[in-house]
Design a protein around this motif. Structure first.
Motif, short mmCIF file in Angstrom:
data_model
loop_
_atom_site.label_atom_id
_atom_site.label_comp_id
_atom_site.label_asym_id
_atom_site.label_seq_id
_atom_site.Cartn_x
_atom_site.Cartn_y
_atom_site.Cartn_z
N ARG A 154 67.43 -8.62 52.89
CA ARG A 154 66.27 -7.98 53.53
C ARG A 154 66.50 -7.80 55.01
O ARG A 154 66.13 -6.77 55.59
CB ARG A 154 65.01 -8.82 53.30
N VAL A 155 67.10 -8.79 55.65
CA VAL A 155 67.41 -8.67 57.09
C VAL A 155 68.41 -7.54 57.29
O VAL A 155 68.31 -6.75 58.24
CB VAL A 155 67.96 -9.99 57.65
N GLY A 156 69.38 -7.43 56.38
CA GLY A 156 70.35 -6.33 56.48
C GLY A 156 69.69 -4.97 56.39
O GLY A 156 70.05 -4.04 57.13
N VAL A 157 68.71 -4.83 55.49
CA VAL A 157 67.98 -3.57 55.38
C VAL A 157 67.16 -3.32 56.65
O VAL A 157 67.12 -2.20 57.18
CB VAL A 157 67.07 -3.58 54.13
N ALA A 158 66.51 -4.38 57.16
CA ALA A 158 65.73 -4.24 58.40
C ALA A 158 66.61 -3.79 59.55
O ALA A 158 66.25 -2.92 60.34
CB ALA A 158 65.03 -5.56 58.74
N ARG A 159 67.82 -4.38 59.66
CA ARG A 159 68.72 -4.00 60.74
C ARG A 159 69.16 -2.54 60.60
O ARG A 159 69.28 -1.81 61.59
CB ARG A 159 69.95 -4.92 60.75
N HIS A 184 63.88 -7.68 42.15
CA HIS A 184 62.78 -7.74 43.12
C HIS A 184 63.09 -6.90 44.35
O HIS A 184 62.23 -6.15 44.84
CB HIS A 184 62.54 -9.20 43.50
N LEU A 185 64.32 -7.00 44.85
CA LEU A 185 64.72 -6.22 46.02
C LEU A 185 64.70 -4.72 45.72
O LEU A 185 64.28 -3.92 46.56
CB LEU A 185 66.10 -6.65 46.49
N GLN A 186 65.14 -4.34 44.53
CA GLN A 186 65.10 -2.93 44.14
C GLN A 186 63.67 -2.41 44.16
O GLN A 186 63.39 -1.32 44.66
CB GLN A 186 65.71 -2.75 42.75
N SER A 187 62.76 -3.20 43.59
CA SER A 187 61.35 -2.79 43.54
C SER A 187 60.77 -2.65 44.94
O SER A 187 60.08 -1.67 45.26
CB SER A 187 60.55 -3.81 42.73
N GLU A 188 61.06 -3.63 45.81
CA GLU A 188 60.56 -3.58 47.18
C GLU A 188 61.13 -2.38 47.93
O GLU A 188 60.41 -1.69 48.67
CB GLU A 188 60.93 -4.87 47.93
N PHE A 189 62.43 -2.14 47.74
CA PHE A 189 63.05 -1.04 48.47
C PHE A 189 62.53 0.31 47.98
O PHE A 189 62.34 1.23 48.79
CB PHE A 189 64.57 -1.10 48.34
N ALA A 190 62.29 0.45 46.69
CA ALA A 190 61.73 1.70 46.16
C ALA A 190 60.37 1.99 46.78
O ALA A 190 60.07 3.14 47.15
CB ALA A 190 61.63 1.62 44.64
N LYS A 191 59.54 0.97 46.93
CA LYS A 191 58.23 1.14 47.56
C LYS A 191 58.38 1.51 49.03
O LYS A 191 57.65 2.36 49.55
CB LYS A 191 57.41 -0.15 47.42
N LEU A 192 59.35 0.87 49.68
CA LEU A 192 59.60 1.14 51.10
C LEU A 192 60.03 2.59 51.31
O LEU A 192 59.54 3.27 52.22
CB LEU A 192 60.67 0.18 51.60
N GLN A 193 60.92 3.08 50.46
CA GLN A 193 61.42 4.44 50.58
C GLN A 193 60.31 5.47 50.37
O GLN A 193 60.32 6.54 50.98
CB GLN A 193 62.59 4.67 49.64
N LYS A 194 59.36 5.16 49.52
CA LYS A 194 58.23 6.08 49.31
C LYS A 194 57.43 6.27 50.59
O LYS A 194 56.89 7.35 50.85
CB LYS A 194 57.32 5.56 48.20
N LYS A 195 57.38 5.22 51.41
CA LYS A 195 56.68 5.32 52.70
C LYS A 195 57.53 6.04 53.74
O LYS A 195 57.03 6.87 54.49
CB LYS A 195 56.35 3.92 53.23
N LEU A 196 58.82 5.70 53.80
CA LEU A 196 59.67 6.14 54.91
C LEU A 196 60.30 7.51 54.71
O LEU A 196 60.50 8.25 55.67
CB LEU A 196 60.77 5.10 55.15
N ARG A 197 60.65 7.83 53.45
CA ARG A 197 61.31 9.10 53.11
C ARG A 197 62.54 9.37 53.99
O ARG A 197 62.71 10.46 54.55
CB ARG A 197 60.33 10.28 53.19
N LYS A 198 63.40 8.37 54.12
CA LYS A 198 64.69 8.57 54.75
C LYS A 198 65.60 9.35 53.81
O LYS A 198 65.35 9.44 52.60
CB LYS A 198 65.34 7.22 55.07
N THR A 199 66.66 9.92 54.34
CA THR A 199 67.72 10.46 53.49
C THR A 199 68.72 9.33 53.28
O THR A 199 69.32 8.85 54.24
CB THR A 199 68.40 11.67 54.15
N ILE A 211 69.15 4.68 38.14
CA ILE A 211 67.94 5.36 37.64
C ILE A 211 66.67 4.73 38.18
O ILE A 211 65.63 5.38 38.28
CB ILE A 211 67.91 5.43 36.10
N THR A 212 66.75 3.45 38.56
CA THR A 212 65.59 2.79 39.13
C THR A 212 65.27 3.34 40.52
O THR A 212 64.10 3.55 40.87
CB THR A 212 65.82 1.27 39.23
N LEU A 213 66.31 3.60 41.32
CA LEU A 213 66.11 3.94 42.73
C LEU A 213 66.26 5.42 43.06
O LEU A 213 65.64 5.92 44.00
CB LEU A 213 67.09 3.15 43.59
#
Length: 334
Positions: A154-159, A184-199, A211-213
């Motif tokens: 999670r810290v790596g993703v934050a950085r 759990h991390l996949q689920s959290e990151f999928a939710k995060l990406q829905k907010k951020l819409r990064k490429t 297929i999950t992400l």
């Protein structure tokens, strides 16, 4: 520069090739790919197929032998590599946190390199730790060795998100964690990406993770030749060939049930307030909806938009509901 739009920018790869000296064949051969702004595209393929090399050429950790890379319409081969990398988030399986720096100092690295004011850096670190569910007061001053593997990821993703880059490159970022933490991390990151819409370009060898992400998946053969590039639903419904079908495995129907939600299937409505049908919420996967039907001995369930029938559910995942009983479709849950 292309980072003027932090919500995500288009990436274009044209004829991208990497040929290492002394090798008889290129490691990556003539890749052409268009990655839409704000989408998460997964590179999936066997070890040694060139997926990580292809990704690393985008931020020039590996220099291309030939070809073109455009981010937000800008030719990144004309930029200094160090300047380019400061504007692209990068997260890897090994995390790469500096052990002598605290969590907060690790996250603050790139904003400091970019010359952000100290107050802005501090606010950004606190914002990102909260965003990845690490309470700033509890984690800011800890060192990486004091964290679990999942917390370090999670810290790596934050950085990687610290400077609010429009583009993120992620190389098996959750691969070093146990299966429960990874899910759990996949689920959290999928939710995060829905907010951020990064490429985001996300490398994995795990098709389930893809297929999950993924908004789209690029299934790669040797030398990063693209076997199929499409949405997860389309790949599951119509694999391009036996090679792609091999990645999907034998349970394509179950994967599609987990991928699609009740919102993706036309419902008959409106729903009477007291019709005795089992109910599911918006966003419920078709697999969960099917489980609900089976548990209640019903061939339909109520959704917020109407009534979902078993026949409509089967049609959505390409199964003939007239020939397939509840027990057969749901057999993967047993």
């Amino acid at each position: 520069m292309f980072d003027r739009d932090p919500a995500g920018v288009r990436i274009e790869l044209r004829g991208l090739t990497k040929h290492y000296p002394g090798q008889p064949a290129p490691a990556v051969d003539n890749v052409n790919l268009d990655i839409p702004a704000g989408e998460l595209v997964v590179f999936v393929g066997p070890s040694g197929c060139g997926k990580t090399t292809t990704m690393k050429m985008i931020n020039r950790l590996v220099e291309p032998t030939s070809g073109e890379i455009r981010i937000g319409g800008e030719d990144v081969l004309n930029l200094h590599p160090d300047e380019l990398r400061r504007h692209i988030g990068y997260a890897i399986q090994q995390v790469g946190l500096f052990p002598h720096l605290t969590v907060g100092e690790n996250v603050a690295l790139v904003p400091k390199l970019l010359g952000w004011p100290a107050a802005k850096v501090a606010d950004r670190v606190e914002e990102l730790l909260s965003l990845v569910n690490l309470e700033p007061g509890a984690y800011h001053d800890r060192y990486p060795r004091q964290l679990s593997g999942g917390q370090q990821q999670r810290v790596g993703v934050a950085r990687a998100l610290a400077a609010d880059p429009p583009v993120m490159l992620m190389d098996e970022p959750f691969g070093a964690t146990d299966p429960i933490t990874r899910e759990h991390l996949q689920s959290e990151f999928a939710k995060l990406q829905k907010k951020l819409r990064k490429t985001i370009i996300f490398v994995t060898h795990d098709f389930e993770e893809a297929i999950t992400l993924g908004d789209r998946i690029a299934v790669l053969r040797e030398r990063s030749h693209i076997a199929q590039y499409d949405t997860p639903a389309n790949i599951l419904a119509a694999p391009a060939d036996d090679y792609v079908a091999g990645f999907i495995g034998q349970d394509a129907t179950l994967k599609r049930l987990a991928l699609l939600t009740v919102d993706d299937v036309p419902a008959v409505g409106p729903v009477p307030s007291s019709n005795g049908l089992p109910r599911v919420d918006a966003g419920t996967s078709l697999r969960e909806a099917l489980d609900t039907m089976v548990a209640h001995g019903s061939d339909r369930c109520a959704t917020p938009s109407g009534v979902l029938t078993y026949t409509a559910l089967c049609e959505a995942v390409g199964t003939d509901g007239a020939k397939t009983g509840h027990e057969e479709v749901a057999a993967g849950d047993r």
